[in-house]
Design a protein around this motif. Structure first.
Motif, PDB file in Angstrom:
ATOM      1  N   UNK A   1      43.805  15.775  21.436  1.00 54.84           N
ATOM      2  CA  UNK A   1      43.644  16.996  21.015  1.00 54.84           C
ATOM      3  C   UNK A   1      42.298  17.537  21.422  1.00 54.84           C
ATOM      4  N   UNK A   2      41.344  16.650  21.533  1.00 53.34           N
ATOM      5  CA  UNK A   2      40.072  17.256  21.756  1.00 53.34           C
ATOM      6  C   UNK A   2      39.500  17.086  23.106  1.00 53.34           C
ATOM      7  N   UNK A   3      40.645  17.187  23.979  1.00 56.78           N
ATOM      8  CA  UNK A   3      40.143  16.948  25.450  1.00 56.78           C
ATOM      9  C   UNK A   3      39.481  18.309  26.249  1.00 56.78           C
ATOM     10  N   UNK A   4      39.833  19.196  25.619  1.00 60.21           N
ATOM     11  CA  UNK A   4      39.393  20.535  26.111  1.00 60.21           C
ATOM     12  C   UNK A   4      37.921  20.752  25.795  1.00 60.21           C
ATOM     13  N   UNK A   5      37.499  20.270  24.753  1.00 60.82           N
ATOM     14  CA  UNK A   5      36.126  20.589  24.132  1.00 60.82           C
ATOM     15  C   UNK A   5      35.216  19.507  25.119  1.00 60.82           C
ATOM     16  N   UNK A   6      35.881  18.212  25.279  1.00 58.57           N
ATOM     17  CA  UNK A   6      35.154  17.355  26.126  1.00 58.57           C
ATOM     18  C   UNK A   6      35.149  17.872  27.583  1.00 58.57           C
TER      19      UNK A   6
ATOM     20  N   UNK B   1      41.511  21.141  36.030  1.00 62.06           N
ATOM     21  CA  UNK B   1      42.357  21.131  34.879  1.00 62.06           C
ATOM     22  C   UNK B   1      43.842  21.365  35.028  1.00 62.06           C
ATOM     23  N   UNK B   2      44.187  21.636  36.122  1.00 56.12           N
ATOM     24  CA  UNK B   2      45.484  21.660  36.630  1.00 56.12           C
ATOM     25  C   UNK B   2      46.062  20.355  36.877  1.00 56.12           C
ATOM     26  N   UNK B   3      45.262  19.569  37.601  1.00 57.40           N
ATOM     27  CA  UNK B   3      45.326  18.153  38.049  1.00 57.40           C
ATOM     28  C   UNK B   3      45.776  17.457  36.789  1.00 57.40           C
ATOM     29  N   UNK B   4      44.663  17.547  35.948  1.00 54.20           N
ATOM     30  CA  UNK B   4      44.862  16.631  34.641  1.00 54.20           C
ATOM     31  C   UNK B   4      46.385  16.786  33.889  1.00 54.20           C
ATOM     32  N   UNK B   5      46.688  18.188  33.717  1.00 53.18           N
ATOM     33  CA  UNK B   5      47.745  18.267  32.857  1.00 53.18           C
ATOM     34  C   UNK B   5      48.891  17.887  33.687  1.00 53.18           C
ATOM     35  N   UNK B   6      49.023  18.073  35.019  1.00 51.80           N
ATOM     36  CA  UNK B   6      50.076  17.589  35.786  1.00 51.80           C
ATOM     37  C   UNK B   6      50.502  16.090  35.892  1.00 51.80           C
ATOM     38  N   UNK B   7      49.346  15.315  35.602  1.00 52.60           N
ATOM     39  CA  UNK B   7      49.497  13.693  35.683  1.00 52.60           C
ATOM     40  C   UNK B   7      49.479  13.188  34.446  1.00 52.60           C
TER      41      UNK B   7
ATOM     42  N   UNK C   1      36.668  17.875  36.390  1.00 52.70           N
ATOM     43  CA  UNK C   1      36.938  16.833  37.312  1.00 52.70           C
ATOM     44  C   UNK C   1      36.372  15.502  36.829  1.00 52.70           C
ATOM     45  N   UNK C   2      35.227  15.446  36.170  1.00 52.32           N
ATOM     46  CA  UNK C   2      34.866  14.206  35.538  1.00 52.32           C
ATOM     47  C   UNK C   2      35.681  13.683  34.513  1.00 52.32           C
TER      48      UNK C   2
END
Length: 229
Positions: A190-195, A178-184, A202-203
């Motif tokens: 908007x719906x990324x958290x639910x997904x 989750x940290x990697x996603x928001x870093x890059x 990681x996926x």
């Protein structure tokens, strides 16, 4: 290692760079909870002489039905055996053998017992501890370990995950990705958290093109370094 943790604690208090601000609230809060419950950052990761580095229990090999326990701390090795037989009383106390790390290295009897009950790999691990070769990072509280890992890039995380099973699990923790996603990611749907809650961060991270940009950037930096050599 302790200096590195203190440095990150100082950084967490500042939180000035854009990259640090992109760390997730959950990861930061878990780290803060782990640190603030202790008197200081170092107190939360101190392992005293009695903290078990190894705590295993199991039954001896047939035909014996004895029950054995292995405890290894920073200062000693403890081997306990409960004699299980029709003649023994249920309240019988275990046979306990204590030895210092130095004495253990010369105690062939205890080493033989550990090998028989828990295997060669366990004995090798205990011998490494008694020889002073301890990987202290795997004994860090998980929130602190995750916080440190979150500062690594993708290649470093991949390499670290191959070190041992504890670091492998930590590097695959959902909070890290989750940290990697928001870093890059420059834009976040908007719906990324639910997904991510359904499929895992990681996926979600590797299903996006973001990791391709990261690897390409790393590759370009490597080529520039080769030119400057």
């Amino acid at each position: 290692m302790f200096d590195l943790l203190q440095e990150h604690l100082h950084v967490l208090g500042k939180m000035t760079t854009a990259e640090e601000k992109k760390l997730t609230d959950n990861l930061k809060q878990d780290y803060l909870n782990s640190v603030l419950t202790a008197k200081s950052a170092t107190d939360s990761i101190v392992i005293n002489n009695y903290t078990p580095l190894v705590n295993l229990s199991g039954q001896d090999k047939p035909p014996s039905k004895n029950f054995c326990q292995l405890l290894v701390s920073k200062s000693q090795v403890i081997w306990r055996t409960w004699i299980i037989s029709l003649r023994s009383r249920q309240s019988a106390r275990p046979v306990e053998i204590k030895s210092s790390h130095e004495d253990f290295m010369y105690d062939e009897i205890i080493q033989r017992d550990i090998r028989r009950v828990f295997g060669e790999a366990t004995l090798a691990h205990v011998r490494r501890i008694c020889s002073g070769n301890v990987d202290w990072i795997v004994y860090l509280p998980l929130p602190i370990l995750l916080y440190v890992i979150s500062f690594l890039d993708l290649i470093d995380i991949a390499n670290l995950s191959m070190t041992n099973h504890i670091l492998h699990e930590a590097c695959n923790n959902d909070l890290i990705w989750e940290a990697m996603y928001y870093r890059y990611m420059t834009t976040v749907p908007d719906d990324i958290s639910a997904l991510a809650a359904k499929h895992g961060w990681k996926k979600i991270f590797f299903d996006n093109a973001v990791h391709q940009r990261v690897l390409l950037s790393r590759h370009k930096k490597y080529d520039v370094n080769l030119v400057n050599v």
